[in-house]
Design a protein around this motif. Structure first.
Motif, PDB file in Angstrom:
ATOM      1  N   ASN A 141       0.810  -1.215   0.000  1.00 20.76           N
ATOM      2  CA  ASN A 141       0.000   0.000   0.000  1.00 20.76           C
ATOM      3  C   ASN A 141       0.850   1.276   0.000  1.00 20.76           C
ATOM      4  O   ASN A 141       0.393   2.340   0.403  1.00 20.76           O
ATOM      5  N   GLY A 142       2.092   1.130  -0.467  1.00 18.43           N
ATOM      6  CA  GLY A 142       2.951   2.293  -0.649  1.00 18.43           C
ATOM      7  C   GLY A 142       3.539   2.847   0.626  1.00 18.43           C
ATOM      8  O   GLY A 142       4.035   3.972   0.647  1.00 18.43           O
ATOM      9  N   GLY A 143       3.495   2.060   1.713  1.00 22.53           N
ATOM     10  CA  GLY A 143       4.025   2.527   2.984  1.00 22.53           C
ATOM     11  C   GLY A 143       5.486   2.167   3.186  1.00 22.53           C
ATOM     12  O   GLY A 143       6.061   1.384   2.428  1.00 22.53           O
ATOM     13  N   GLN A 157      -3.246  -4.728  -7.108  1.00 26.43           N
ATOM     14  CA  GLN A 157      -3.946  -3.581  -6.531  1.00 26.43           C
ATOM     15  C   GLN A 157      -2.975  -2.462  -6.172  1.00 26.43           C
ATOM     16  O   GLN A 157      -3.243  -1.287  -6.425  1.00 26.43           O
ATOM     17  N   ALA A 158      -1.833  -2.843  -5.577  1.00 22.74           N
ATOM     18  CA  ALA A 158      -0.835  -1.834  -5.212  1.00 22.74           C
ATOM     19  C   ALA A 158      -0.249  -1.174  -6.455  1.00 22.74           C
ATOM     20  O   ALA A 158      -0.027   0.045  -6.478  1.00 22.74           O
ATOM     21  N   ALA A 159       0.001  -1.967  -7.501  1.00 22.32           N
ATOM     22  CA  ALA A 159       0.533  -1.412  -8.753  1.00 22.32           C
ATOM     23  C   ALA A 159      -0.469  -0.458  -9.385  1.00 22.32           C
ATOM     24  O   ALA A 159      -0.108   0.618  -9.872  1.00 22.32           O
ATOM     25  N   SER A 160      -1.746  -0.846  -9.364  1.00 23.66           N
ATOM     26  CA  SER A 160      -2.800   0.003  -9.924  1.00 23.66           C
ATOM     27  C   SER A 160      -2.840   1.355  -9.224  1.00 23.66           C
ATOM     28  O   SER A 160      -2.934   2.409  -9.865  1.00 23.66           O
ATOM     29  N   GLU A 161      -2.720   1.332  -7.893  1.00 21.07           N
ATOM     30  CA  GLU A 161      -2.778   2.582  -7.138  1.00 21.07           C
ATOM     31  C   GLU A 161      -1.557   3.449  -7.406  1.00 21.07           C
ATOM     32  O   GLU A 161      -1.666   4.669  -7.550  1.00 21.07           O
TER      33      GLU A 161
END
Length: 220
Positions: free
Chosen positions: A97-99, A193-197
């Protein structure tokens, strides 16, 4: 960017922490070396390393470990776990989640205190939801907002810039498309999902700083 500090009663070194609740343990690195194992690098300040080693032998959450000696009374260990452990899955959710995980250390009651960074509250919310799903609820202790985080060209984070470059090189933006979002995610070693975001937010940031800025200048 937000910087939450959370506490949780994780599984990592659970039996060891129960025996030594007042002994400060700090996780200094997380290393995913293979699909079937995950290494957690820890440091513990003790003048009785043999006692701590005995606890690791007895701790049923530990798959394997190696002692790397001590510096200034702090002993370094590499402890091996299975990737299915809730703590490991929670760590992976931070990254997905980019954290960014910064510090993770035990409190006097033996629970873990974790300091993190996320690009926004939404990303942090996704991480919290994931922790609830895997049975590792967290308690928010502190939340700081950083007004001017270090960013690269066009205001991109390092992860956004890497994701966009990887997608561009793979042909994701070509017409016809040469790579799928799932393939880009695989190259980045993160979930789809993380790549999409990352791609969505990265594109939005670039367009805001270029097309958006150009439109604003035309209206002046």
């Amino acid at each position: 960017m937000i910087q939450p500090t959370v506490s949780l009663d994780g599984r990592i070194l659970g039996p060891t922490r129960e025996e030594w609740p007042d002994r400060r343990i700090e996780i200094v690195d997380w290393v995913n070396n293979a699909p079937d194992k995950f290494e957690v690098h820890i440091e513990v300040a003790t003048d009785r390393p043999e006692t701590f080693t005995d606890l690791l032998d007895w701790d049923d959450t530990v798959c394997d470990y190696e002692h790397f000696g001590a510096v200034a009374g702090r002993h370094r260990y590499i402890v091996e776990y299975t990737p299915t452990l809730p703590d490991i899955r929670a760590h992976n959710s931070v990254v997905d989640n980019g954290g960014i995980p910064h510090r993770c250390y035990t409190l006097d009651d033996g629970s873990w205190m974790v300091e993190l960074s996320f690009t926004d509250r939404h990303s942090f919310g996704l991480f919290r939801d994931r922790c609830d799903e895997i049975g590792l609820p967290i308690s928010l202790q502190r939340l700081q907002t950083v007004q001017n985080p270090d960013r690269g060209e066009y205001g991109l984070t390092d992860r956004q810039q890497t994701a966009l470059k990887t997608a561009l090189d793979a042909g994701y933006f070509d017409y016809p498309q040469e790579a799928t979002q799932k393939e880009v995610a695989s190259q980045l070693n993160i979930s789809r999902q993380a790549a999409s975001e990352l791609l969505h937010k990265g594109l939005w940031q670039v367009l805001t700083e270029t097309v958006g800025a150009y439109a604003d200048s035309d209206s002046e």
